[in-house]
Write a protein that holds these residues in place. Structure first.
Motif, PDB file in Angstrom:
ATOM      1  N   ARG A 479      37.732  41.330  43.856  1.00 32.58           N
ATOM      2  CA  ARG A 479      38.158  41.211  45.251  1.00 32.58           C
ATOM      3  C   ARG A 479      36.956  41.035  46.173  1.00 32.58           C
ATOM      4  O   ARG A 479      36.989  40.233  47.110  1.00 32.58           O
ATOM      5  N   GLY A 484      38.529  38.402  49.874  1.00 34.79           N
ATOM      6  CA  GLY A 484      39.910  38.270  50.323  1.00 34.79           C
ATOM      7  C   GLY A 484      40.694  39.517  49.992  1.00 34.79           C
ATOM      8  O   GLY A 484      40.161  40.515  49.515  1.00 34.79           O
ATOM      9  N   ARG A 485      41.996  39.444  50.218  1.00 36.70           N
ATOM     10  CA  ARG A 485      42.838  40.592  49.924  1.00 36.70           C
ATOM     11  C   ARG A 485      43.822  40.226  48.818  1.00 36.70           C
ATOM     12  O   ARG A 485      44.106  39.062  48.565  1.00 36.70           O
ATOM     13  N   GLU A 486      44.347  41.241  48.171  1.00 38.78           N
ATOM     14  CA  GLU A 486      45.300  41.027  47.097  1.00 38.78           C
ATOM     15  C   GLU A 486      46.583  40.398  47.628  1.00 38.78           C
ATOM     16  O   GLU A 486      47.028  40.704  48.741  1.00 38.78           O
ATOM     17  N   GLN A 487      47.170  39.535  46.825  1.00 39.61           N
ATOM     18  CA  GLN A 487      48.472  38.980  47.160  1.00 39.61           C
ATOM     19  C   GLN A 487      49.540  39.730  46.386  1.00 39.61           C
ATOM     20  O   GLN A 487      49.248  40.456  45.425  1.00 39.61           O
ATOM     21  N   HIS A 493      49.778  42.688  42.246  1.00 36.47           N
ATOM     22  CA  HIS A 493      48.476  43.007  42.820  1.00 36.47           C
ATOM     23  C   HIS A 493      47.927  44.225  42.064  1.00 36.47           C
ATOM     24  O   HIS A 493      48.663  44.894  41.340  1.00 36.47           O
ATOM     25  N   ARG A 634      54.920  32.982  52.910  1.00 36.70           N
ATOM     26  CA  ARG A 634      53.487  33.166  53.140  1.00 36.70           C
ATOM     27  C   ARG A 634      53.197  34.602  53.590  1.00 36.70           C
ATOM     28  O   ARG A 634      52.258  35.247  53.116  1.00 36.70           O
ATOM     29  N   ARG A 638      51.214  37.449  51.320  1.00 33.52           N
ATOM     30  CA  ARG A 638      49.972  37.998  51.872  1.00 33.52           C
ATOM     31  C   ARG A 638      50.082  39.496  52.183  1.00 33.52           C
ATOM     32  O   ARG A 638      49.207  40.065  52.820  1.00 33.52           O
TER      33      ARG A 638
END
Length: 680
Positions: A479, A484-487, A493, A634, A638
């Protein structure tokens, strides 16, 4: 509906008596201040002044009144965030409009606003205490925004209020600035207070700076057009400047609403009569009467229609609680869909009709309920699940859409009136006869050999047997490298409890964990499906190809028919005039931005396994429904899933406890030779 116990609460009785005393006091004070002017009014002159108002002024006043009510409708959406409940935006705007109009027009806002909202939100599962709390939060937001907006105007132009109360403008400006500073300090102090407060057996998020700014913006959007809708009916000669008139209007309206009288009648008129001495009394009275008719009557009628036509729940009998968990276990144990493991993420609701053997997972978005994948369970029950969830969504003021719809359900969605647009292609390989020793997989063979030459040892762990602590470190490194961040939602995730449920393939170099992949398995064991792929920046070349190849080998040895490599988004979309517009747009994104977004690399990774490809699509209702569904997908992917926003009795979220952990592999496992891939 207001809780019955509220009437027996002594505090409620004292509050009611206080409100009644305040209303009577303000009405009496208003009559005492302007009684002479009211008695001196000539009714025929007031009527003539109303008749003589120009048509263009009436049209402008009505248009501004509608604009004001559009801002007024936004308070409910703001208040719902404090309660942690989510309602589709169409229904939230309808509830905000209907509740606010009922409260303003009829007075006694806590009661009338709550009754209107209870009717409008009856299909959304809000309880009686939540409805009352929602109305109270809307009232708090309205007055907080009004106070900030009014004091800001008075700090800029204090003369109108100074004239009204008979003091110096500098004193009014000083008080206004002090109030602004006090409100700002209170909002900033939110960071040192608890995040939530217990209220009526609920947890309410305390307001902060963001909430105060939003409330002020709504107050400006509501009150400025409302003030101007009255101003256009008055003679220009006797009016103060725009900021001064808006400030006077806000003060008058605040006093009227504090009195809890219908339309604020009495204190509102008295304030205007005292603050606008240059406007002839008959002209002012005529303008107020016409403004009240234009501002309250049409919108009041519309609010009644909204309340009368608000749908009830669909009537579908749905499993909940322990019965739902039992049904979910039964379906998951028997189903052939590995993707059903997504239900354990905890970011989805589960819809399970009592008289169907199948169920669906879905997330709640802005106007859309998004079903994740195909229904889970016997295919013959899928139409009943799709139709039932569509009815539930309509009753709640939302549209249903399907995300990653497979070929097996496309005809069912189309029969239900949905259009299916391609989203991409899903890759899978036959697990039983998978081998690297074929010419078409020479690229994959080369990458796997590169990982072997680097000394990477591969091990396949059963559910509960993976080294979760080390995997967490790898996930953190991945990460951080991705920035970025986990989806989530359509994919797993990193969450230790979730990972512990699944088969895991790990890769070590010199005893150090450098990569891992988690794999879902269907209840009947026929399908395995790739989920997380995580590795450190110093993992050897070909590491992930080697782990996935080992997972496919393990699936074949376990008797699985197919190994699902998941979807390659926006790949293989149809082109040309006959293609859906969403597919053509996705094709443009693929060609122009697929490399930068990593889509091309993901497709190449999957292509190395020489899989079979099958289409996956988006089922939606109309062009607007397609846009909403894509935006909802989306947001949910996210991490914007709304899991606390619907009725837990009708639309429950289920989290089944993870399986008991299996003892970890022996400490000397990492010392084995790289080519000895142990399959547990």
């Amino acid at each position: 509906m207001i809780p019955a116990r509220a009437s027996a609460d002594p505090r409620a009785g004292r509050a009611g008596r206080f409100r009644a005393a305040l209303a009577i006091s303000l009405a009496a004070l208003s009559l005492w201040l302007v009684g002479d002017q009211v008695v001196a009014l000539n009714a025929s002159r007031v009527w003539d002044a109303a008749i003589d108002l120009p048509p263009e002024a009436l049209v402008a006043s009505f248009a501004l009144a509608l604009l004001s009510h559009a801002g007024l409708a936004g308070y409910d959406r703001l208040a719902l965030t404090r309660l942690g409940r989510y309602v589709p935006w169409r229904r939230a705007l309808a509830g905000g409009f209907g509740g606010a109009v009922a409260a303003q027009t009829l007075g006694m806002g806590l009661v009338t606003g709550s009754l209107a909202r209870a009717r409008i939100y009856r299909a959304n599962g809000l309880s009686a205490p939540e409805i009352v709390a929602l109305t109270a939060l809307v009232t708090a937001g309205f007055f907080a925004g009004l106070v900030v907006a009014l004091t800001a105007l008075l700090a800029f132009d204090p003369k109108p209020l100074a004239h009204l109360v008979g003091t110096r403008p500098d004193a009014v400006r000083a008080v206004a600035c002090a109030v602004l500073a006090l409100v700002a300090s209170g909002a900033l102090a939110r960071r040192w207070l608890p995040e939530r407060l217990s209220f009526l057996s609920m947890q309410v998020r305390l307001p902060g700076v963001k909430w105060l700014v939003s409330a002020t913006a709504l107050a400006v959007a509501d009150l400025v057009p409302a003030a101007l809708s009255l101003a256009v009916l008055l003679p220009v000669e006797g009016l103060p400047g725009p900021t001064g008139f808006v400030a006077i209007f806000m003060a008058a309206l605040a006093l009227g609403h504090m009195a809890n009288l219908p339309g604020g009648v009495g204190p509102f008129e008295a304030t205007l009569l005292l603050a606008l001495p240059a406007v002839p009394t008959e002209d002012l009275a005529a303008a107020i009467l016409v403004w009240r008719a234009l501002y309250y009557l049409p919108t009041g009628a519309l609010a009644l229609v909204l309340a009368a036509r608000a749908p009830a729940r669909s009537g579908t009998r749905i499993l909940a609680g322990r019965a739902l968990e039992d049904r979910l276990r039964w379906v998951l144990d028997a189903c052939g869909q590995a993707e059903a493991a997504l239900v354990h993420l905890g970011d989805k609701h589960v819809f399970a009709p009592e008289d169907a053997r199948a169920l669906a997972m879905y997330g709640v978005g802005a106007g859309t309920w998004l079903m994740m994948g195909d229904p889970v369970g016997p295919r013959e029950d899928w139409p009943q699940v799709i139709d039932g969830l569509a009815s539930e969504a309509r009753a709640a003021g939302a549209r249903l859409a399907g995300y990653k719809v497979g070929p097996a359900s496309e005809d069912i969605w189309r029969a239900a009136g949905f259009a299916v647009s391609p989203l991409g292609s899903e890759a899978s390989v036959a697990a039983a006869d998978f081998t690297l020793d074929v010419p078409v997989r020479r690229e994959l063979r080369r990458k796997c050999r590169a990982a072997d030459k680097a000394g990477m040892f591969v091990r396949v762990h059963p559910p509960g047997g993976a080294p979760l602590a080390e995997m967490g470190s790898v996930a953190d490194a991945w990460r951080d490298a991705k920035s970025g961040r986990e989806q989530t939602f359509s994919m797993g995730h990193w969450a230790p409890d979730f990972a512990a449920r699944h088969v895991t393939v790990t890769g070590r170099v010199a005893g150090q964990l450098v990569a891992f992949a988690t794999i879902w398995t269907s209840g009947d064991g026929r399908e395995w499906m790739l989920d997380l792929m995580r590795m450190t920046p110093d993992a050897p070349a070909g590491a992930m190809h080697r782990l996935v190849a080992a997972g496919i080998d393990a699936a074949g040895q376990a008797g699985a028919d197919r190994f699902n490599l998941c979807m390659a988004p926006l790949s293989d979309l149809p082109r040309g005039r006959g293609a859906p517009w969403a597919a053509r747009l996705g094709g443009v994104v693929w060609r122009l931005g697929g490399g930068r977004l990593g889509l091309h690399g993901l497709r190449r990774f999957k292509e190395a396994f020489r899989p079979d490809w099958a289409p996956r699509g988006l089922a939606s209702l109309g062009p607007l429904g397609t846009v909403e569904a894509l935006l909802t997908a989306r947001a949910l992917v996210r991490g914007g899933a709304r899991i606390a926003g619907t009725d837990p009795a009708r639309m429950p979220r289920v989290a089944i406890p993870p399986p008991a952990p299996i003892p970890a592999p022996s400490p000397n496992a990492a010392a084995e030779r790289p080519q000895d891939r142990e399959v547990a």
